[in-house]
Design a protein around this motif. Structure first.
Motif, PDB file in Angstrom:
ATOM      1  N   MET A  72     -52.120  61.395  78.047  1.00 53.62           N
ATOM      2  CA  MET A  72     -51.106  61.831  79.013  1.00 53.62           C
ATOM      3  C   MET A  72     -49.750  61.189  78.703  1.00 53.62           C
ATOM      4  O   MET A  72     -48.721  61.872  78.730  1.00 53.62           O
ATOM      5  CB  MET A  72     -51.545  61.505  80.439  1.00 53.62           C
ATOM      6  N   ASP A  73     -49.763  59.896  78.398  1.00 61.29           N
ATOM      7  CA  ASP A  73     -48.502  59.225  78.058  1.00 61.29           C
ATOM      8  C   ASP A  73     -47.910  59.784  76.764  1.00 61.29           C
ATOM      9  O   ASP A  73     -46.699  60.001  76.663  1.00 61.29           O
ATOM     10  CB  ASP A  73     -48.713  57.712  77.932  1.00 61.29           C
ATOM     11  N   PHE A  74     -48.766  60.019  75.778  1.00 61.43           N
ATOM     12  CA  PHE A  74     -48.307  60.581  74.506  1.00 61.43           C
ATOM     13  C   PHE A  74     -47.678  61.959  74.725  1.00 61.43           C
ATOM     14  O   PHE A  74     -46.581  62.238  74.215  1.00 61.43           O
ATOM     15  CB  PHE A  74     -49.473  60.679  73.515  1.00 61.43           C
ATOM     16  N   CYS A  75     -48.345  62.820  75.479  1.00 63.45           N
ATOM     17  CA  CYS A  75     -47.824  64.170  75.717  1.00 63.45           C
ATOM     18  C   CYS A  75     -46.497  64.122  76.475  1.00 63.45           C
ATOM     19  O   CYS A  75     -45.572  64.888  76.164  1.00 63.45           O
ATOM     20  CB  CYS A  75     -48.843  65.018  76.466  1.00 63.45           C
ATOM     21  N   HIS A  76     -46.389  63.229  77.446  1.00 63.51           N
ATOM     22  CA  HIS A  76     -45.134  63.097  78.186  1.00 63.51           C
ATOM     23  C   HIS A  76     -43.998  62.703  77.235  1.00 63.51           C
ATOM     24  O   HIS A  76     -42.906  63.291  77.266  1.00 63.51           O
ATOM     25  CB  HIS A  76     -45.278  62.065  79.314  1.00 63.51           C
ATOM     26  N   GLU A  77     -44.250  61.729  76.392  1.00 72.25           N
ATOM     27  CA  GLU A  77     -43.223  61.292  75.444  1.00 72.25           C
ATOM     28  C   GLU A  77     -42.938  62.366  74.399  1.00 72.25           C
ATOM     29  O   GLU A  77     -41.801  62.502  73.937  1.00 72.25           O
ATOM     30  CB  GLU A  77     -43.617  59.971  74.777  1.00 72.25           C
ATOM     31  N   LEU A  78     -43.937  63.147  74.032  1.00 75.80           N
ATOM     32  CA  LEU A  78     -43.737  64.245  73.081  1.00 75.80           C
ATOM     33  C   LEU A  78     -42.840  65.325  73.693  1.00 75.80           C
ATOM     34  O   LEU A  78     -41.968  65.879  73.006  1.00 75.80           O
ATOM     35  CB  LEU A  78     -45.086  64.835  72.662  1.00 75.80           C
ATOM     36  N   LEU A  79     -43.007  65.611  74.973  1.00 75.99           N
ATOM     37  CA  LEU A  79     -42.147  66.584  75.648  1.00 75.99           C
ATOM     38  C   LEU A  79     -40.708  66.073  75.705  1.00 75.99           C
ATOM     39  O   LEU A  79     -39.762  66.832  75.479  1.00 75.99           O
ATOM     40  CB  LEU A  79     -42.664  66.867  77.062  1.00 75.99           C
ATOM     41  N   ARG A  80     -40.535  64.801  75.983  1.00 76.74           N
ATOM     42  CA  ARG A  80     -39.199  64.196  75.991  1.00 76.74           C
ATOM     43  C   ARG A  80     -38.592  64.243  74.583  1.00 76.74           C
ATOM     44  O   ARG A  80     -37.403  64.516  74.412  1.00 76.74           O
ATOM     45  CB  ARG A  80     -39.271  62.750  76.500  1.00 76.74           C
ATOM     46  N   GLN A 134     -35.938  57.315  68.620  1.00 74.99           N
ATOM     47  CA  GLN A 134     -36.205  55.962  68.115  1.00 74.99           C
ATOM     48  C   GLN A 134     -37.285  55.277  68.951  1.00 74.99           C
ATOM     49  O   GLN A 134     -38.174  54.622  68.410  1.00 74.99           O
ATOM     50  CB  GLN A 134     -34.908  55.138  68.127  1.00 74.99           C
ATOM     51  N   HIS A 135     -37.212  55.450  70.273  1.00 74.21           N
ATOM     52  CA  HIS A 135     -38.234  54.882  71.168  1.00 74.21           C
ATOM     53  C   HIS A 135     -39.616  55.464  70.847  1.00 74.21           C
ATOM     54  O   HIS A 135     -40.614  54.742  70.827  1.00 74.21           O
ATOM     55  CB  HIS A 135     -37.866  55.158  72.632  1.00 74.21           C
ATOM     56  N   PHE A 136     -39.656  56.768  70.570  1.00 69.76           N
ATOM     57  CA  PHE A 136     -40.920  57.417  70.225  1.00 69.76           C
ATOM     58  C   PHE A 136     -41.508  56.782  68.961  1.00 69.76           C
ATOM     59  O   PHE A 136     -42.690  56.442  68.920  1.00 69.76           O
ATOM     60  CB  PHE A 136     -40.713  58.920  70.023  1.00 69.76           C
ATOM     61  N   CYS A 137     -40.679  56.606  67.944  1.00 74.23           N
ATOM     62  CA  CYS A 137     -41.140  56.015  66.681  1.00 74.23           C
ATOM     63  C   CYS A 137     -41.591  54.575  66.864  1.00 74.23           C
ATOM     64  O   CYS A 137     -42.543  54.132  66.211  1.00 74.23           O
ATOM     65  CB  CYS A 137     -40.035  56.074  65.624  1.00 74.23           C
ATOM     66  N   ASN A 138     -40.915  53.839  67.746  1.00 75.07           N
ATOM     67  CA  ASN A 138     -41.292  52.449  68.006  1.00 75.07           C
ATOM     68  C   ASN A 138     -42.574  52.345  68.824  1.00 75.07           C
ATOM     69  O   ASN A 138     -43.293  51.357  68.723  1.00 75.07           O
ATOM     70  CB  ASN A 138     -40.161  51.706  68.725  1.00 75.07           C
ATOM     71  N   THR A 139     -42.858  53.362  69.625  1.00 78.29           N
ATOM     72  CA  THR A 139     -44.042  53.345  70.491  1.00 78.29           C
ATOM     73  C   THR A 139     -45.280  53.853  69.765  1.00 78.29           C
ATOM     74  O   THR A 139     -46.370  53.278  69.912  1.00 78.29           O
ATOM     75  CB  THR A 139     -43.799  54.210  71.747  1.00 78.29           C
ATOM     76  N   PHE A 140     -45.125  54.913  68.985  1.00 77.44           N
ATOM     77  CA  PHE A 140     -46.263  55.562  68.336  1.00 77.44           C
ATOM     78  C   PHE A 140     -46.094  55.531  66.827  1.00 77.44           C
ATOM     79  O   PHE A 140     -45.091  56.022  66.315  1.00 77.44           O
ATOM     80  CB  PHE A 140     -46.395  57.021  68.792  1.00 77.44           C
ATOM     81  N   SER A 141     -47.081  55.022  66.133  1.00 70.23           N
ATOM     82  CA  SER A 141     -47.033  55.052  64.667  1.00 70.23           C
ATOM     83  C   SER A 141     -47.266  56.482  64.199  1.00 70.23           C
ATOM     84  O   SER A 141     -47.863  57.295  64.906  1.00 70.23           O
ATOM     85  CB  SER A 141     -48.090  54.127  64.068  1.00 70.23           C
ATOM     86  N   GLN A 142     -46.831  56.763  63.001  1.00 71.30           N
ATOM     87  CA  GLN A 142     -47.014  58.105  62.451  1.00 71.30           C
ATOM     88  C   GLN A 142     -48.498  58.422  62.278  1.00 71.30           C
ATOM     89  O   GLN A 142     -48.933  59.545  62.522  1.00 71.30           O
ATOM     90  CB  GLN A 142     -46.268  58.240  61.133  1.00 71.30           C
ATOM     91  N   VAL A 143     -49.274  57.440  61.906  1.00 74.39           N
ATOM     92  CA  VAL A 143     -50.726  57.634  61.761  1.00 74.39           C
ATOM     93  C   VAL A 143     -51.350  57.975  63.111  1.00 74.39           C
ATOM     94  O   VAL A 143     -52.181  58.879  63.218  1.00 74.39           O
ATOM     95  CB  VAL A 143     -51.384  56.374  61.147  1.00 74.39           C
ATOM     96  N   TYR A 144     -50.918  57.267  64.152  1.00 74.84           N
ATOM     97  CA  TYR A 144     -51.446  57.541  65.489  1.00 74.84           C
ATOM     98  C   TYR A 144     -51.100  58.957  65.931  1.00 74.84           C
ATOM     99  O   TYR A 144     -51.946  59.674  66.466  1.00 74.84           O
ATOM    100  CB  TYR A 144     -50.906  56.528  66.516  1.00 74.84           C
ATOM    101  N   VAL A 183     -40.118  65.359  61.286  1.00 77.51           N
ATOM    102  CA  VAL A 183     -38.664  65.202  61.277  1.00 77.51           C
ATOM    103  C   VAL A 183     -38.270  63.912  61.983  1.00 77.51           C
ATOM    104  O   VAL A 183     -37.394  63.180  61.516  1.00 77.51           O
ATOM    105  CB  VAL A 183     -37.979  66.425  61.932  1.00 77.51           C
ATOM    106  N   THR A 184     -38.939  63.615  63.083  1.00 75.78           N
ATOM    107  CA  THR A 184     -38.614  62.401  63.834  1.00 75.78           C
ATOM    108  C   THR A 184     -38.776  61.161  62.967  1.00 75.78           C
ATOM    109  O   THR A 184     -37.884  60.311  62.912  1.00 75.78           O
ATOM    110  CB  THR A 184     -39.505  62.287  65.087  1.00 75.78           C
ATOM    111  N   TYR A 185     -39.900  61.057  62.285  1.00 75.47           N
ATOM    112  CA  TYR A 185     -40.127  59.880  61.444  1.00 75.47           C
ATOM    113  C   TYR A 185     -39.218  59.883  60.213  1.00 75.47           C
ATOM    114  O   TYR A 185     -38.765  58.834  59.770  1.00 75.47           O
ATOM    115  CB  TYR A 185     -41.600  59.770  61.049  1.00 75.47           C
ATOM    116  N   ALA A 186     -38.926  61.071  59.691  1.00 76.71           N
ATOM    117  CA  ALA A 186     -38.035  61.146  58.519  1.00 76.71           C
ATOM    118  C   ALA A 186     -36.615  60.732  58.881  1.00 76.71           C
ATOM    119  O   ALA A 186     -35.924  60.100  58.076  1.00 76.71           O
ATOM    120  CB  ALA A 186     -38.049  62.562  57.948  1.00 76.71           C
ATOM    121  N   LEU A 187     -36.183  61.058  60.092  1.00 74.59           N
ATOM    122  CA  LEU A 187     -34.821  60.739  60.511  1.00 74.59           C
ATOM    123  C   LEU A 187     -34.709  59.397  61.237  1.00 74.59           C
ATOM    124  O   LEU A 187     -33.601  58.968  61.536  1.00 74.59           O
ATOM    125  CB  LEU A 187     -34.296  61.827  61.459  1.00 74.59           C
TER     126      LEU A 187
END
Length: 194
Positions: A72-80, A134-144, A183-187
């Motif tokens: 649920m937290d991941f999906c909320h942050e993904l929508l943001r 940036q917050h998304f990248c700091n919260t969730f690793s690309q592998v996750y 794109v998020t992780y690349a940028l």
């Protein structure tokens, strides 16, 4: 004999263009294509459906409460993130509109801005959407994120409840979401400068 010529004329082991091809090298083109296919409200609606299917699925990796909470937290942050990436892409398009040669009428631009109006971001985040990415990248690793998206897709596919799932755009939405993440992780290293 014509049939034999067609077999030899085709290029083997070649796939037509895919969104994921542009993620790292042409991220803004990729974002533009994603948001042309799925405006932000459509991404919101579809991912909320996916979340509902995953939470209601008795046979998924979301059996434990902590896994559902993380999802649920991941999906909320993904929508943001989708809202932030739309704003980043729009800022880039306005800056380089003469180079990309896509001049839209003021009426169409206004309609797109109304349709894609952020609803989850604060005024500060709207002014600086790079902070959300940036917050998304700091919260969730690309592998996750890769693992969570695969688990979410599997939960949607294996959902056996009473609600109907439209499968026609399932993989297109998955690929589009993967593009947003890629794109998020690349940028991520350049986001404050955008």
């Amino acid at each position: 004999m014509a049939k034999e010529e067609n077999i030899h004329a085709r290029k083997r082991f070649h796939k037509p263009y895919r969104l994921l091809t542009d993620c790292r090298n042409r991220p803004f083109r990729c974002l533009r294509k994603v948001f042309q296919t799925f405006p932000v409200p459509d991404i919101h609606e579809q991912l909320k459906h996916w979340l509902g299917f995953a939470l209601a699925n008795d046979h998924s990796v979301y059996d434990e409460g902590w896994a559902r909470e993380d999802l649920m937290d991941f999906c909320h942050e993904l929508l943001r993130l989708a809202e932030a990436l739309y704003l980043i892409q729009e800022k880039h398009n306005r800056k380089f509109q003469h180079k990309i040669g896509q001049k839209l009428s003021k009426k169409i631009l206004k309609e797109l801005q109304v349709i894609n109006q952020p609803v989850l971001l604060t005024e500060e985040e709207i002014a600086d959407p790079g902070t959300v990415a940036q917050h998304f990248c700091n919260t969730f690793s690309q592998v996750y994120t890769q693992a969570e998206m695969q688990d979410l897709l599997e939960a949607v596919i294996t959902y056996g409840g009473h609600k109907k799932i439209y499968l026609g755009n399932l993989m297109l939405l998955y690929e589009s979401t993967q593009c947003l993440l890629c794109v998020t992780y690349a940028l991520s290293k350049r986001l404050p400068a955008i």
